[in-house]
Scaffold this motif. Structure first.
Motif, short mmCIF file in Angstrom:
data_model
loop_
_atom_site.label_atom_id
_atom_site.label_comp_id
_atom_site.label_asym_id
_atom_site.label_seq_id
_atom_site.Cartn_x
_atom_site.Cartn_y
_atom_site.Cartn_z
N ASN A 132 0.83 -1.19 0.00
CA ASN A 132 0.00 0.00 0.00
C ASN A 132 0.87 1.25 0.00
N GLY A 136 2.38 1.69 -3.33
CA GLY A 136 1.36 2.18 -4.26
C GLY A 136 1.21 3.69 -4.20
N TYR A 137 1.24 4.24 -2.99
CA TYR A 137 1.15 5.70 -2.86
C TYR A 137 2.34 6.39 -3.50
N PHE A 194 1.91 6.11 -7.36
CA PHE A 194 0.93 7.07 -7.88
C PHE A 194 1.46 8.50 -7.79
N GLY A 243 -7.24 7.37 -11.05
CA GLY A 243 -6.70 6.17 -10.41
C GLY A 243 -6.19 6.45 -9.01
N PHE A 244 -5.53 7.60 -8.84
CA PHE A 244 -5.01 8.00 -7.53
C PHE A 244 -6.17 8.21 -6.55
N TYR A 287 -7.61 4.72 -5.74
CA TYR A 287 -6.69 3.97 -4.88
C TYR A 287 -6.80 4.44 -3.44
N THR A 288 -6.82 5.74 -3.26
CA THR A 288 -6.93 6.30 -1.92
C THR A 288 -8.30 5.99 -1.33
N VAL A 334 -10.24 3.40 -2.00
CA VAL A 334 -10.27 1.99 -1.62
C VAL A 334 -9.51 1.75 -0.32
N THR A 335 -8.39 2.43 -0.17
CA THR A 335 -7.62 2.31 1.08
C THR A 335 -8.46 2.76 2.27
N GLU A 365 -5.43 10.93 4.15
CA GLU A 365 -5.92 10.40 2.88
C GLU A 365 -7.16 11.15 2.39
#
Length: 107
Positions: free
Chosen positions: A38, A41-42, A45, A66-67, A70-71, A73-74, A95
């Protein structure tokens, strides 16, 4: 203040916020692979966001989407499964601020 005068601050925040949450995720549960991935991933991105603006042109918006996803979903996964600790809440505030900046970013 106009958008041009706040742009350096926004850029600084768009760099600082994902780096902060990446460091938290990577260090929090080391060596838990999910948290490490995770955090990576940050950082990934963030790199795509910073380097992709000029290279991708109109397609850059997909990096931003996408960014944001992604955030989001986190945050959702933390709501469903995460530990309710002060650091957990702090990370979610970071976030959420990041999502807000990404949604309102028009550069």
């Amino acid at each position: 203040m106009n958008q041009k005068s706040t742009q350096p601050l926004r850029t600084f925040a768009l760099i600082l916020l994902p780096l902060a949450t990446a460091v938290i995720h990577i260090s929090l549960r080391f060596p838990d692979l999910v948290f490490i991935l995770n955090g990576i991933g940050y950082v990934t991105f963030l790199g795509a966001y910073l380097l992709g603006r000029e290279r991708l042109g109109k397609r850059f918006r997909w990096v931003r989407y996408g960014f944001i996803a992604y955030t989001g979903v986190t945050i959702l996964l933390w709501v469903l499964f995460g530990a309710r600790t002060p650091l957990g809440y702090l990370t979610k505030v970071i976030e959420a601020l990041l999502v807000g900046l990404l949604v309102t970013d028009r550069t």
